[in-house]
Design a protein around this motif. Structure first.
Motif, PDB file in Angstrom:
ATOM      1  N   VAL A  70      23.941  32.400  14.536  1.00 22.34           N
ATOM      2  CA  VAL A  70      24.054  31.290  13.369  1.00 22.34           C
ATOM      3  C   VAL A  70      23.422  31.787  12.194  1.00 22.34           C
ATOM      4  N   TRP A 102      24.203  26.207   9.950  1.00 22.47           N
ATOM      5  CA  TRP A 102      25.587  25.605   8.992  1.00 22.47           C
ATOM      6  C   TRP A 102      24.828  25.741   7.383  1.00 22.47           C
ATOM      7  N   PHE A 129      33.156  21.669   9.029  1.00 21.35           N
ATOM      8  CA  PHE A 129      32.481  22.418   8.202  1.00 21.35           C
ATOM      9  C   PHE A 129      31.957  21.877   7.486  1.00 21.35           C
ATOM     10  N   ALA A 134      28.421  22.881   5.383  1.00 23.50           N
ATOM     11  CA  ALA A 134      29.033  24.344   4.932  1.00 23.50           C
ATOM     12  C   ALA A 134      30.272  24.481   3.813  1.00 23.50           C
TER      13      ALA A 134
END
Length: 191
Positions: A70, A102, A129, A134
């Motif tokens: 990630v 993220w 998210f 994100a």
């Protein structure tokens, strides 16, 4: 790395269920993304990770390997089924193993189900998210597995409407990915 170097995109196969079609749908979207010169595509299948059933006090090797992947990606395409108007627990668990990794990165979604085409899943992933700082793409790809646009083993067929949806999502992902990659280089993200 220059602005015109390919964006490192990780396609995350979000279901680990036996008999799943997520890997088939994931391979399809990865193939579509690999047709673009501006994207370098890697597939991350959650079924390949032996994550612990309970969140441990210290990260396991599988958790560290996942978060490293990630961390190294510039952008993501999450492929997920809709189970009971949400996404799989395996995907939520994996998402939660990373946090800073993220941040300030774009996420596109390919969701599938029947009827809703995964709409409920997309809305829930946007909330998750956003909490992780994100950026989710406005456009997403939704697949109704009971429609005429699905082939053998639930492989999506390349219909004009579907290819337009894929192009819109990947165009947005590439734009945001380049912009955020440059932004992270210019100044560390503050959360």
């Amino acid at each position: 790395m220059t602005a015109d170097e390919p964006l490192n995109v990780t396609v995350i196969i979000g279901s680990t269920r036996e008999g799943r079609v997520c890997d088939t749908v994931g391979a399809w979207i990865a193939e579509r993304a690999r047709l673009r010169d501006d994207l370098a595509v890697e597939v991350l299948d959650l079924a390949a990770y032996a994550f612990p059933p309970c969140y441990p006090e210290r990260a396991t090797p599988a958790m560290r390997r996942f978060t490293a992947t990630v961390s190294g990606a510039d952008a993501f395409v999450v492929v997920t089924p809709e189970y009971n108007r949400s996404f799989p627990a395996s995907l939520k668990q994996a998402i939660d193993f990373a946090y800073d990794e993220w941040q300030a990165k774009p996420v596109g979604v390919v969701a599938y189900g029947s009827g809703s085409r995964g709409h409920h899943t997309v809305e829930q992933l946007r909330t998750v998210f956003t909490a992780l700082h994100a950026v989710t793409m406005r456009d997403w790809v939704g697949l109704d597995l009971l429609s005429a646009g699905i082939g053998e083993r639930c492989r999506p067929l390349d219909t004009d409407d579907r290819l337009r949806a894929v192009a819109a999502m990947l165009d947005q992902l590439a734009w945001w990915g380049r912009a955020l990659r440059e932004g992270r280089r210019a100044q560390p993200y503050v959360s």
